[in-house]
Design an enzyme around this catalytic site. Structure first.
Site, PDB file in Angstrom:
ATOM      1  N   GLY A 198       0.792  -1.226   0.000  1.00  0.00           N
ATOM      2  CA  GLY A 198       0.000   0.000   0.000  1.00  0.00           C
ATOM      3  C   GLY A 198       0.823   1.274   0.000  1.00  0.00           C
ATOM      4  O   GLY A 198       0.329   2.331  -0.385  1.00  0.00           O
ATOM      5  N   ASP A 221       0.336 -11.326   6.489  1.00  0.00           N
ATOM      6  CA  ASP A 221       0.923 -10.501   5.426  1.00  0.00           C
ATOM      7  C   ASP A 221       2.207  -9.825   5.885  1.00  0.00           C
ATOM      8  O   ASP A 221       2.926  -9.241   5.065  1.00  0.00           O
ATOM      9  CB  ASP A 221      -0.078  -9.446   4.934  1.00  0.00           C
ATOM     10  CG  ASP A 221      -0.661  -8.611   6.064  1.00  0.00           C
ATOM     11  OD1 ASP A 221      -1.411  -9.179   6.873  1.00  0.00           O
ATOM     12  OD2 ASP A 221      -0.361  -7.400   6.138  1.00  0.00           O
ATOM     13  N   ASP A 250       8.670  -5.544   8.192  1.00  0.00           N
ATOM     14  CA  ASP A 250       7.528  -4.662   8.481  1.00  0.00           C
ATOM     15  C   ASP A 250       7.477  -4.226   9.940  1.00  0.00           C
ATOM     16  O   ASP A 250       6.652  -4.691  10.734  1.00  0.00           O
ATOM     17  CB  ASP A 250       6.205  -5.325   8.070  1.00  0.00           C
ATOM     18  CG  ASP A 250       6.098  -5.472   6.554  1.00  0.00           C
ATOM     19  OD1 ASP A 250       6.937  -4.887   5.846  1.00  0.00           O
ATOM     20  OD2 ASP A 250       5.202  -6.180   6.078  1.00  0.00           O
TER      21      ASP A 250
END
Length: 481
Positions: free
Chosen positions: A93, A248, A258
């Site tokens: 994103g 994810d 992440d």
């Protein structure tokens, strides 16, 4: 010839997959970008010889205005279980992939809108970018598999979160950006041929030694399970709480990726929850091994068209627990300075963790101080709010040390190599962030130094190992970035 960063030639093997795997997208530049920090250690992964701070195109590379040869930018598509609930379409994103060189995939985080931004703006703020940049390098310094961070730029672009903040971009590196959720996406769609195609890609990229080996998909899953278990064991050993272990956010090769609302433990608190969005404590510190197992089970479901599901679950149940326990206990024995095994060591170890929790004591400082322990309890007990539980454990520890054959000096030397002095806790990161928000960035480079060598003594940077202020202990953070 000296190789400069801007002379790198990239390839884009992921784009050789079907177009549904990704979306073509160009970075959206920030306004008035400027360089904040670079990791010369991470630059070595790319085969760059020149000091990258001297490369006049460095800021342009991060800001998306200078294109490296062979770069063909794209965002990756994937799904994921977020806080236990399946979301069928997520994707990059706010991350845009530049391409691959020297086994590293280059990715810009905070570089603008993509097809997968949903309600987001595709940006990352300075605050979270500093955290990810430094923590990527710190985890590497601690010996934990992780994505890396090459450089960080700031800007004059406004980004709205709870309030208006400035936008930033981190250039991240990883041998792979494929996630558990990438397989989940295609399995959910019933596109089993693409699940197999993705597995072939992952084997080429991350498990090349398995290529064309009989049962290679089963063996791939087994290695994913083992790698993940080892990484989680290392998290637990240093007191790291990831905060958002969605599928994810789980790398297919088992490394840490992440960095959102992460934290290292201040006082030892097994049930610590670093993410205030996590109201049920799903991703609490103590739950991380169980959640990793749960996520690997979901991956087994996603691979069921190419790996027999019952066989995968057998592997999961057999391999995860064994790999995790072996790695975790191996590290913890070293942290305690125990090199001769004793049948009662597990009991002593569990007693220690219970004592740390009862005593209210800093996890990192306890082990670093224990690394110089010579029978005098004072230095350790002075750090504890409640001393009796720890004093009683130290009595038992003294008795156990009598069975060791190493001299105190050698034992202490070995322990200092396992128990870091410098951990990038949230209070020290917040101090660096607040200075950066005022235009002062020198503390970021100071933290980078100790991040790369956390077991060493840095006398001029001693203040970076200071105790956590009471108001900042084991705080919770936001997912906002």
């Amino acid at each position: 010839m000296i190789m400069k960063l801007s002379q790198l030639k990239l390839t884009t093997p992921y784009r050789e997959l079907d177009p549904i795997f990704f979306d073509e997208v160009e970075p959206t530049p920030l306004k008035d970008p400027f360089l904040i920090s670079v990791s010369k250690d991470a630059a070595k992964l790319l085969g760059v010889d020149e000091d990258i701070t001297k490369d006049e195109n460095l800021v342009g590379i991060l800001n998306g205005t200078y294109s490296l040869e062979g770069s063909d930018t794209f965002a990756m598509c994937y799904a994921g279980h977020q806080f236990g609930h399946f979301v069928y379409r997520l994707g990059d994103g706010r991350a845009i992939n530049l391409g691959k060189v020297n086994g590293q995939n280059l990715q810009l985080k905070g570089s603008g809108l993509t097809l997968y931004s949903r309600m987001g703006d595709g940006r990352a703020v300075l605050r979270s970018s500093i955290r990810e940049y430094l923590m990527s390098e710190a985890m590497h310094g601690l010996g934990i598999e992780t994505s890396r961070a090459l450089a960080l730029i700031g800007s004059d672009s406004d980004v709205t979160r709870q309030e208006r903040e400035k936008g930033a971009i981190v250039l991240r590196l990883s041998p792979t950006w494929v996630r558990f959720g990438t397989f989940e996406y295609f399995n959910f769609r019933g596109e089993h041929a693409r699940v197999q195609k993705l597995a072939d890609y992952v084997i080429d990229e991350s498990f090349e030694h398995l290529k064309d080996v009989e049962g290679m998909y089963v063996k791939m899953y087994e290695e994913i399970v083992r790698n993940t278990a080892i990484t989680i064991a290392r998290w637990q050993s240093v007191g790291f709480n990831h905060g958002v272990m969605n599928t994810d956010n789980m790398s297919i090769d088992g490394r840490t990726i992440d960095y959102g609302p992460f934290a290292f433990l201040d006082d030892y608190e097994s049930g610590y929850i670093c993410n205030h969005t996590d109201v049920d404590g799903r991703y609490s510190f103590k739950n991380q091994p169980g959640i990793a197992h749960w996520n690997l089970h979901k991956l087994a479901v996603a691979l069921s068209s190419i790996v027999n599901h019952d066989r995968a679950l057998e592997i999961l149940d057999k391999t995860f627990g064994t790999s995790y326990e072996e790695e975790y206990l191996s590290i913890m024995y070293k942290k305690m300075g125990l090199y001769e095994r004793d049948e009662k060591d597990i009991e002593l170890f569990k007693w220690m963790l219970g004592s740390l929790e009862s005593a209210t004591i800093d996890y990192t400082k306890f082990f670093r101080t224990l690394s110089a322990y010579d029978g005098d309890k004072k230095n350790i007990l002075d750090m504890a709010v409640f001393q009796t539980p720890l004093s009683e454990w130290l009595d038992a520890y003294d008795e156990r040390l009598k069975k060791e054959t190493l001299s105190n000096e050698k034992r202490h030397t070995q322990m200092l190599k396992t128990n870091p002095k410098y951990i990038l806790k949230n209070h020290i990161l917040q101090e660096a962030i607040e200075k950066a928000q005022q235009g002062e960035y020198s503390m970021i480079d100071e933290l980078l130094i100790v991040a790369h060598s956390p077991f060493e003594e840095h006398l001029e940077l001693e203040h970076l190992a200071k105790a956590t202020p009471l108001k900042s202990k084991n705080i919770k953070l936001s997912c906002s970035s």
